[in-house]
Write an enzyme that holds these catalytic residues in place. Structure first.
Site, PDB file in Angstrom:
ATOM      1  N   GLY A   9       0.828  -1.206   0.000  1.00 18.26           N
ATOM      2  CA  GLY A   9       0.000   0.000   0.000  1.00 18.26           C
ATOM      3  C   GLY A   9       0.856   1.247   0.000  1.00 18.26           C
ATOM      4  O   GLY A   9       0.646   2.171   0.787  1.00 18.26           O
ATOM      5  N   ALA A  10       1.830   1.272  -0.935  1.00 22.63           N
ATOM      6  CA  ALA A  10       2.796   2.378  -0.932  1.00 22.63           C
ATOM      7  C   ALA A  10       2.505   3.430  -1.988  1.00 22.63           C
ATOM      8  O   ALA A  10       3.308   4.338  -2.187  1.00 22.63           O
ATOM      9  CB  ALA A  10       4.205   1.826  -1.109  1.00 22.63           C
ATOM     10  N   SER A  11       1.358   3.343  -2.641  1.00 21.12           N
ATOM     11  CA  SER A  11       1.055   4.356  -3.667  1.00 21.12           C
ATOM     12  C   SER A  11       0.572   5.657  -3.037  1.00 21.12           C
ATOM     13  O   SER A  11       0.572   6.701  -3.679  1.00 21.12           O
ATOM     14  CB  SER A  11       0.005   3.817  -4.653  1.00 21.12           C
ATOM     15  OG  SER A  11      -1.196   3.499  -3.982  1.00 21.12           O
ATOM     16  N   VAL A  61      -2.979  -7.553  -1.835  1.00 21.10           N
ATOM     17  CA  VAL A  61      -2.359  -8.357  -0.775  1.00 21.10           C
ATOM     18  C   VAL A  61      -3.383  -9.122   0.069  1.00 21.10           C
ATOM     19  O   VAL A  61      -2.999  -9.879   0.951  1.00 21.10           O
ATOM     20  CB  VAL A  61      -1.404  -7.524   0.121  1.00 21.10           C
ATOM     21  CG1 VAL A  61      -0.204  -7.037  -0.667  1.00 21.10           C
ATOM     22  CG2 VAL A  61      -2.118  -6.375   0.792  1.00 21.10           C
ATOM     23  N   TYR A 152     -12.790  -2.397  12.554  1.00 16.93           N
ATOM     24  CA  TYR A 152     -11.434  -1.878  12.292  1.00 16.93           C
ATOM     25  C   TYR A 152     -10.538  -2.105  13.503  1.00 16.93           C
ATOM     26  O   TYR A 152      -9.410  -2.590  13.379  1.00 16.93           O
ATOM     27  CB  TYR A 152     -11.532  -0.390  11.955  1.00 16.93           C
ATOM     28  CG  TYR A 152     -10.202   0.272  11.637  1.00 16.93           C
ATOM     29  CD1 TYR A 152      -9.533   0.000  10.448  1.00 16.93           C
ATOM     30  CD2 TYR A 152      -9.628   1.185  12.526  1.00 16.93           C
ATOM     31  CE1 TYR A 152      -8.318   0.615  10.148  1.00 16.93           C
ATOM     32  CE2 TYR A 152      -8.425   1.807  12.228  1.00 16.93           C
ATOM     33  CZ  TYR A 152      -7.767   1.520  11.040  1.00 16.93           C
ATOM     34  OH  TYR A 152      -6.573   2.137  10.751  1.00 16.93           O
TER      35      TYR A 152
HETATM   36  P1  NAP Z   1      -4.522   5.302   2.316  1.00 20.53           P
HETATM   37  O1  NAP Z   1      -4.027   6.684   2.155  1.00 20.53           O
HETATM   38  O2  NAP Z   1      -5.968   4.983   2.106  1.00 20.53           O
HETATM   39  O3  NAP Z   1      -3.643   4.351   1.356  1.00 20.53           O
HETATM   40  C1  NAP Z   1      -3.928   2.991   1.312  1.00 20.53           C
HETATM   41  C2  NAP Z   1      -2.884   2.316   0.471  1.00 20.53           C
HETATM   42  O4  NAP Z   1      -3.161   0.905   0.472  1.00 20.53           O
HETATM   43  C3  NAP Z   1      -2.914   2.761  -0.961  1.00 20.53           C
HETATM   44  O5  NAP Z   1      -1.603   2.786  -1.461  1.00 20.53           O
HETATM   45  C4  NAP Z   1      -3.703   1.652  -1.662  1.00 20.53           C
HETATM   46  O6  NAP Z   1      -3.303   1.506  -3.013  1.00 20.53           O
HETATM   47  C5  NAP Z   1      -3.249   0.452  -0.867  1.00 20.53           C
HETATM   48  N1  NAP Z   1      -4.175  -0.666  -0.924  1.00 20.53           N
HETATM   49  C6  NAP Z   1      -5.500  -0.661  -0.632  1.00 20.53           C
HETATM   50  N2  NAP Z   1      -5.987  -1.907  -0.770  1.00 20.53           N
HETATM   51  C7  NAP Z   1      -4.942  -2.701  -1.156  1.00 20.53           C
HETATM   52  C8  NAP Z   1      -4.798  -4.073  -1.453  1.00 20.53           C
HETATM   53  N3  NAP Z   1      -5.850  -4.897  -1.377  1.00 20.53           N
HETATM   54  N4  NAP Z   1      -3.590  -4.540  -1.811  1.00 20.53           N
HETATM   55  C9  NAP Z   1      -2.517  -3.709  -1.898  1.00 20.53           C
HETATM   56  N5  NAP Z   1      -2.585  -2.390  -1.608  1.00 20.53           N
HETATM   57  C10 NAP Z   1      -3.786  -1.911  -1.254  1.00 20.53           C
HETATM   58  O7  NAP Z   1      -4.203   4.706   3.757  1.00 20.53           O
HETATM   59  P2  NAP Z   1      -3.325   5.325   4.954  1.00 20.53           P
HETATM   60  O8  NAP Z   1      -4.155   6.303   5.683  1.00 20.53           O
HETATM   61  O9  NAP Z   1      -1.985   5.715   4.460  1.00 20.53           O
HETATM   62  O10 NAP Z   1      -3.216   4.046   5.908  1.00 20.53           O
HETATM   63  C11 NAP Z   1      -2.160   3.129   5.767  1.00 20.53           C
HETATM   64  C12 NAP Z   1      -2.173   2.183   6.967  1.00 20.53           C
HETATM   65  O11 NAP Z   1      -2.073   2.957   8.168  1.00 20.53           O
HETATM   66  C13 NAP Z   1      -3.446   1.357   7.105  1.00 20.53           C
HETATM   67  O12 NAP Z   1      -3.128   0.061   7.550  1.00 20.53           O
HETATM   68  C14 NAP Z   1      -4.238   2.110   8.164  1.00 20.53           C
HETATM   69  O13 NAP Z   1      -5.118   1.259   8.857  1.00 20.53           O
HETATM   70  C15 NAP Z   1      -3.121   2.622   9.036  1.00 20.53           C
HETATM   71  N6  NAP Z   1      -3.482   3.802   9.835  1.00 20.53           N
HETATM   72  C16 NAP Z   1      -3.847   4.967   9.225  1.00 20.53           C
HETATM   73  C17 NAP Z   1      -4.168   6.073  10.009  1.00 20.53           C
HETATM   74  C18 NAP Z   1      -4.554   7.402   9.422  1.00 20.53           C
HETATM   75  O14 NAP Z   1      -4.948   8.283  10.185  1.00 20.53           O
HETATM   76  N7  NAP Z   1      -4.435   7.612   8.128  1.00 20.53           N
HETATM   77  C19 NAP Z   1      -4.145   5.963  11.404  1.00 20.53           C
HETATM   78  C20 NAP Z   1      -3.779   4.759  11.977  1.00 20.53           C
HETATM   79  C21 NAP Z   1      -3.439   3.690  11.178  1.00 20.53           C
HETATM   80  P3  NAP Z   1      -4.349   1.526  -4.227  1.00 20.53           P
HETATM   81  O15 NAP Z   1      -5.012   2.873  -4.203  1.00 20.53           O
HETATM   82  O16 NAP Z   1      -3.520   1.264  -5.408  1.00 20.53           O
HETATM   83  O17 NAP Z   1      -5.306   0.400  -3.931  1.00 20.53           O
END
Ligand code: NAP
Length: 244
Positions: A9-11, A61, A152
């Site tokens: 999920g690095a995009s 994944v 979640y």
């Molecule tokens: P985000 O901005 O929504 O990005 C999600 C990433 O995951 C995107 O690169 C997306 O790529 C990829 N992705 C989604 N479904 C996928 C799959 N089935 N296989 C491979 N890649 C997939 O999320 P984020 O906020 O950065 O969160 C990242 C992590 O941090 C998550 O585990 C989240 O629970 C955790 N987290 C986030 C926060 C917050 O406040 N943002 C707080 C606590 C924890 P595509 O668009 O190409 O699918």
């Protein structure tokens, strides 16, 4: 050869920041994603422009076969994986009474099974080298209750538990496993929240702001490094004091 880091999920968001940071630290970075081709390529371009090495690999994944194929490809091309950042995750906030089975499955399949598949396949590679680091992206939601997050928070609680067990099983083989539990981080996941919700959440953060994704990446880079050589099985909270 440079060490290899796979960031799922690095995009976008936190994963993107981790990929860019690990590349700065000298890793060849595999930028995994599932649908955002252009965004993933942009991350690769940004890393390469800064003098680093990166490749984007599209793989869902939450699909065990896709994970096996991706990690086999990485092994063939780069000889193994030194760091796995299990980051790809999804949030589907719904109250208990209205949560749909589809959303329940989506969260479980990506946030729990997806982490497991990647850790299992990466550990098989690390096991051969008798070294490696796995970092699981958890959430402060695993430590405190937020209405609407029964599913979640359960997935992130599972991540913390898996982290401990994996650390115990893999430690004897030189593999460390830790989790990072961020509070609110400025990514699309947070952008999608209604403004009044964001304002309400902000009042509960003693440091008075949401985190930047790069701040989470700094902790991930530390845990990946030899400076953290004696840290394993921990879930490290990075939340500006939200959970206090
Ligand atoms: P985000 O901005 O929504 O990005 C999600 C990433 O995951 C995107 O690169 C997306 O790529 C990829 N992705 C989604 N479904 C996928 C799959 N089935 N296989 C491979 N890649 C997939 O999320 P984020 O906020 O950065 O969160 C990242 C992590 O941090 C998550 O585990 C989240 O629970 C955790 N987290 C986030 C926060 C917050 O406040 N943002 C707080 C606590 C924890 P595509 O668009 O190409 O699918």
């Amino acid at each position: 050869m440079a060490k290899v880091a796979l960031v799922t999920g690095a995009s976008k968001g936190i994963g993107r920041a981790c990929a860019i940071r690990l590349a700065k630290d000298g890793y060849t970075v595999i930028v995994n994603y599932s649908s955002s081709d252009a965004a993933a390529q942009e991350v690769v371009n940004e890393i390469k422009t800064a003098g680093g090495e990166a490749e984007a690999i599209k793989a869902d994944v939450s699909d065990s076969k896709a994970v096996k194929d991706m990690i086999r490809t990485i092994g063939k091309t780069y000889g193994g994986i030194d760091v796995l950042v299990n980051n790809a995750g999804v949030v589907r906030d719904e109250f208990l009474l209205t949560m749909t089975e589809d959303n329940l499955d989506m969260c479980m399949n990506l946030n729990v099974k997806g982490y497991f598949y990647c850790a299992q396949q990466a550990a098989l590679k690390m096991f051969r080298k008798k070294s490696g680091v796995i970092i699981n992206m958890s959430s402060v939601s695993s430590k405190m209750a937020l209405a609407g997050q029964a599913v979640y928070s359960a997935t992130k609680g599972a991540v913390n538990s898996m982290t401990q067990t994996m650390a115990k099983e893999l430690g004897p083989y030189g593999i460390r496993v830790n989790a990072v539990a961020p509070g609110f981080v400025m990514t699309e996941m947070i952008d999608a929240l209604p403004e009044d919700k964001k304002a309400e959440y902000l009042t509960n953060v003693p440091l008075g702001r949401f985190a930047e994704a790069s701040e989470i990446a700094d902790l991930v880079a530390f845990l990946a490094s030899d400076n953290a050589a004696y840290i394993t099985g921990q879930t490290i909270v990075l939340d500006g004091g939200l959970s206090l």
